[in-house]
Design a protein around this motif. Structure first.
Motif, PDB file in Angstrom:
ATOM      1  N   ILE A 322       4.313  36.889  -1.667  1.00  0.00           N
ATOM      2  CA  ILE A 322       3.117  35.698  -2.271  1.00  0.00           C
ATOM      3  C   ILE A 322       4.798  35.038  -3.347  1.00  0.00           C
ATOM      4  O   ILE A 322       5.344  33.815  -2.764  1.00  0.00           O
ATOM      5  CB  ILE A 322       2.486  35.508  -3.258  1.00  0.00           C
ATOM      6  N   THR A 377       1.581  34.191  -9.674  1.00  0.00           N
ATOM      7  CA  THR A 377       1.183  33.120  -9.016  1.00  0.00           C
ATOM      8  C   THR A 377       0.579  32.100  -9.894  1.00  0.00           C
ATOM      9  O   THR A 377       1.477  30.687  -9.676  1.00  0.00           O
ATOM     10  CB  THR A 377       0.089  32.808  -7.804  1.00  0.00           C
ATOM     11  N   ASP A 945      -1.438  27.155   1.121  1.00  0.00           N
ATOM     12  CA  ASP A 945      -1.585  28.263   0.045  1.00  0.00           C
ATOM     13  C   ASP A 945      -3.160  27.717  -0.371  1.00  0.00           C
ATOM     14  O   ASP A 945      -3.109  26.401  -0.926  1.00  0.00           O
ATOM     15  CB  ASP A 945      -1.015  28.009  -1.249  1.00  0.00           C
TER      16      ASP A 945
END
Length: 983
Positions: A322, A377, A945
């Motif tokens: 990620i 994230t 995403d």
């Protein structure tokens, strides 16, 4: 400010070096921040568990759960309680208030437990209060062999490996699943015991005395001496027990036994054992995982060739995958922003701005660890958004310095006056942005903790960027002097020059001739766009696009775990045959995966299990797998078994779509009403899950008080006597080979019917679980359907017809989402008020800020239009994007209005000329800031995403729509405001 700037310019070299030195701390912070996939959320729960072996659920409820719930209710910091009373165990879960200190609550609960021990049954274990851990799986391995016997041979090796991993700094605990628990079983010959005139409680007391070391205080009172039998194994110690002169071995058989395992695991159809390390709170997933992997790599070589060791989950791999994508997006965003500045500014200004951007990000990271934010994230996305915003301040200041230089100001005056002219609008717009994000830190629950990193990053970087724009930019620009001022700076300087003239002399000049018409057209477009919400998909949190899909399998009745495992294995084989993209399966029967792959069972038991489907997501994604197969499997099997497909969700855990809670003090009425509700939805072919459990046939006995008077036992001894029939119960535990092993006690070949002082009263089907919520009996039924309107209609009808005292309440994911929108609506109102007050202070007016606030509604309209056109779901982060727009888009309007006001106050121009002149001067920085904000988010918008694309599209579309329309609407509204105020 003029004096500060003059002082900084005089010491510009020292000041610039000082700023670079501070940035080094930012680099250190970035390199040392803990990394994890999603933000760490605090689980504010405390568990209170009480074991009372050999006791039925009703007795547990009456004598343990009720007593503790009443006492615990007075402890400060508890928001709600949920309890389960079942055979042998009372389990109370305390949900704490957001601001409660978990350690203080645990201490308070322990104090309450101490004060209520006298009210609890003598034979019940002491209640244990412990805080609920939110440690998530870091890394998980499977040990696979051809037979279970081969796995048993390596059990000691696995235990030693578990201990080595447990010792790793950063590992919270290690969980091993798949082995049978062994215990020491003491089977008492009841006739021999009674002949020796011994009672069970005496045997239990003597065993406990032998197993637990004695403690003697020395005369010094500073040291205790513990006396134990370290030279004897636990089994040998038990065999030494003597009760009233009779050796225990004369009246009981003592053996080492094993019970059916809580979990049975299979990998690719072969028996397996799992070992999972859980990450400690606030630890770095990547660093800790590498330490565990080193231990596992070294240990794998010691296993025989018949044992296969397979890593099935690695948080490190997830994080690295990620973050590699996010860092690429961050790098591309930075490059794009830098290129954007070169397109419309001189080379020297672009260099200064580029340096300022990097420094703003680095210095803005320094306070982040103190705000309980790590590198995840959400925080990286926050940095990407920040890149597009923080550049605005520097562009505005640098562009105005260039303008002053072009007007012929000296180098020093250009730096000072150019900065001072725009400083009020820059500061006001920054405060507005900070006030926009500040309320998001108050968002409650898991959603608030999940998003906390975003406003934290944006607030710190915005404050730093404003300070650097006002002081560092002029200082560095002052140092880099000697460059010729260009008339049309930048790669597209000529285009910007022509564009500004077309905008100012044609579009703007014409629009203010008919300001009301211009405003109405923009207003109608804005309002009409909100209709598009109905035609835009909705998805609160999307799937994480992983290689795993889990299937929860729940059989309606209790059955042996080995039978359940056979059934689930057959189901897994069927899925593997029917789903061509499934590469392999893992079956966890019993307690399930325990949060591996984000999957967990709400009510695990011998009748439950989970199938992990490893898929090729290039053929079919995890979300598509669920959409394609879940309904068909539910239709095929109905409720025998219940089958629910799940995958990792990029956000906090979600509930079932609708949860129905029923309350009634009468247990029989409550269970009957719950069955009625459950059967209704089953008849509609809707999957449901209830916490009642299937009724269990129970033989009810009572003690004959007249008979007990003639028996050599007391009433209390008689009750403990009854507990030893059947499976008996655990009385203590010992440590053997570094593992805990329980000691059980029971009667051997005796039958309860042999006891003269009890008689059978009846046989009943009783519920095995009695649930409480905030002290009231309740049943929870989870409804898994998209047709929530039908559920609510039925509940309303049932609520109106109920006349037996049953109360019905609906909760669930729909209710949670509604509560979130209510909360975000309140916060958005607060944000609007704060932004308005900042603007009112800046312009010393109560009406003029309304002109600027209108741009926020333009931005919201643009965000909705962008989501509709791209058919991107309205999601949690899309809503966060719209909230973010509230602060971002006011800057351009503030700068434009501030310039017009400056020209108006000077009195050298008519209002029409002032508006046109402001448009000519501010067009380039407004368009540049729009472009840099957009291109910073383009890599995210194109990343695919599912979590962040809605955020990027919302902000891109909102900024574009708002900026382009506000170039017409804002001057038109200002002109109307001016005519009304100064007519």
């Amino acid at each position: 400010m003029k004096a500060i700037l003059a002082s900084i310019l005089k010491r510009s070299r020292i000041f610039v070096i000082f700023i670079f030195a501070i940035a080094l701390f930012g680099i250190y912070t970035f390199l040392t921040l803990d990394q994890r996939e999603i933000p760490e959320t605090n689980i504010n729960f405390v568990n209170v568990t009480t074991v009372w072996g050999g006791t039925d659920a009703l007795s547990i409820e009456e004598n343990v759960t009720n007593v503790l719930e009443v006492a615990i209710a007075d402890v400060e910091g508890i928001a709600s309680t949920v309890s389960t009373s079942q055979d042998d165990v009372s389990a109370i879960t305390l949900e704490l208030k957001d601001d409660a200190d978990k350690n203080q609550v645990v201490s308070g609960v322990n104090n309450v437990i101490n004060s209520t021990l006298s009210q609890l049954p003598e034979t019940a274990n002491r209640p244990v209060a412990s805080s609920f851990s939110n440690n998530f799986p870091l890394i998980s391995y499977l040990f696979t062999a051809d037979t279970y016997e081969e796995l048993q041979e390596i059990e000691q090796q696995v235990i030693e490996l578990e201990q080595d991993i447990q010792a790793v700094d950063g590992v919270a605990r290690v969980s091993t699943k798949g082995y049978s628990e062994t215990f020491y079983n003491i089977a008492i010959d009841r006739d021999a015991m009674l002949e020796a005139e011994i009672f069970p409680i005496q045997i239990i007391d003597e065993i406990n005395t032998v197993l637990r070391p004695a403690t003697l205080s020395t005369s010094d009172e500073s040291e205790d001496i513990r006396i134990g039998f370290s030279d004897l194994e636990p089994l040998e110690r038990i065999e030494t027990v003597v009760v009233n002169g009779t050796p225990l071995v004369d009246i009981a058989t003592i053996t080492e036994a094993s019970e059916m395992p809580e979990d049975i695991i299979s990998y690719r159809g072969q028996p397996s054992v799992s070992l999972t390390a859980l990450l400690g709170t606030g630890e770095n997933a990547t660093t800790v995982s590498k330490r565990v992997e080193e231990i596992m790599d070294a240990a794998s070589a010691d296993f025989d060739d018949n044992i296969e060791v397979t890593m099935i989950q690695s948080e490190r791999e997830n994080v690295e995958d990620i973050f590699s994508g996010l860092y690429l997006s961050l790098g591309l965003a930075l490059i794009a922003v830098v290129i954007g500045t070169f397109s419309g500014l001189s080379a020297i200004s672009a260099v200064v701005i580029s340096i300022t951007i990097v420094l703003s990000v680095l210095i803005g990271l320094i306070p982040i660890p103190f705000m309980d934010v790590d590198l995840n994230t959400i925080s990286v996305i926050g940095l990407i958004i920040a890149l597009g915003i923080i550049v605005d301040d520097s562009i505005v200041v640098s562009d105005n310095i260039e303008r002053r230089l072009a007007l012929g100001d000296s180098r020093k005056d250009a730096m000072t006056i150019g900065t001072q002219e725009v400083a009020p609008s820059v500061i006001a717009s920054t405060i507005a942005i900070v006030f926009t994000f500040l309320p998001l830190l108050l968002l409650s629950g898991a959603n608030g903790q999940f998003i906390r990193a975003l406003p934290s990053i944006l607030i710190t970087t915005m404050i730093v960027s404003t300070i650097l724009a006002l002081f560092f930019v002029p200082a560095l620009r002052y140092l880099l002097s000697g460059f010729k001022v260009q008339k049309s700076p930048g790669f597209f300087g000529g285009l910007f020059m022509r564009g500004s003239k077309v905008y100012a002399y044609k579009l703007l000049a014409n629009s203010i001739k008919k300001p009301f018409v211009s405003f109405i057209i923009v207003f109608i477009v804005c309002v009409s766009s909100f209709v598009l919400v109905r035609f835009t998909p909705f998805e609160f949190f999307p799937a994480a696009d992983r290689n795993e899909v889990t299937a929860d399998v729940i059989y309606p009745t209790d059955q042996p775990i080995d039978s359940t495992h056979e059934d689930i294995m057959a189901l897994a084989n069927q899925m593997e045959l029917e789903m061509p993209h499934v590469e392999e399966t893992i079956v966890f029967t019993g307690q399930g995966t325990n949060n591996l792959f984000g999957a967990d069972l709400s009510m695990p038991g011998s009748n439950t299990g989970q199938i992990v489907l490893k898929i090729d997501k290039e053929i079919m994604s995890d979300a598509e797998t669920i959409e394609t197969y879940e309904a068909s499997y539910q239709d095929t099997f109905g409720n025998d078994p219940l089958i629910f497909f799940n995958t990792v969700v990029q956000g906090p855990p979600v509930n079932a779509p609708v949860i129905i809670e029923l309350y009634n003090d009468d247990l029989d009425v409550l269970v009957s009403r719950a069955d009625e509700v459950a059967n209704y939805f089953r008849e509609q072919d809707i999957a449901i899950e209830s916490n009642v459990g299937e009724p269990v046939e129970t033989v009810m006995y009572e003690i004959d008080k007249s008979a007990i008077e003639n028996a050599p036992v007391t009433y209390g001894q008689a009750k403990s006597d009854l507990n030893l029939f059947g499976r008996g119960f655990p009385i203590d535990s010992v440590i053997e080979s570094n593992a805990e092993k329980e000691v059980h006690i029971q009667y051997g070949q005796s039958d309860v019917a042999d006891i003269s002082y009890i008689e059978e009263v009846s046989r009943q089907n009783l519920t095995p679980l009695i649930q409480h919520k905030d002290g009231n009996r309740f049943v929870e039924i989870k409804i898994f359907t998209d047709d929530t309107d039908m559920v609510y209609d039925y509940v309303d009808e049932l609520r109106d017809s109920v006349d037996d005292g049953t109360t019905l309440i609906t909760e669930g994911d729909i209710e949670d989402t509604s509560s979130f929108f209510v909360e975000i609506g309140i916060l958005f109102t607060v944000i609007m008020i704060l932004v308005y007050l900042v603007l009112a202070w800046e312009f010393n007016s109560l009406r003029l800020p309304l002109v600027i606030v209108f741009t926020i509604f333009l931005a919201l309209s643009g965000g909705i239009i962008g989501l509709f056109i791209t058919q991107t779901p309205i999601s949690f982060l899309a809503i966060m994007g719209m909230v973010s727009l509230s602060g971002i888009v006011v800057r351009n309007a503030v700068v434009l209005i501030d310039f017009i006001e400056y020209r108006r106050i000077e009195g050298k121009m008519a209002i029409e000329e002032a508006i046109v002149d402001a448009g000519l001067a501010r067009f380039r920085p407004i368009i540049l800031t729009m472009l840099t904000s957009i291109i910073a988010l383009v890599p995210v918008a194109l990343s695919g995403d599912a979590l962040f694309v809605p955020l990027a599209i919302t902000i891109i579309a909102g900024i574009t729509f708002s900026t382009l329309l506000s170039l017409i609407a804002t001057p038109s509204l200002y002109y109307l405001y001016y005519k009304l105020k100064y007519k």
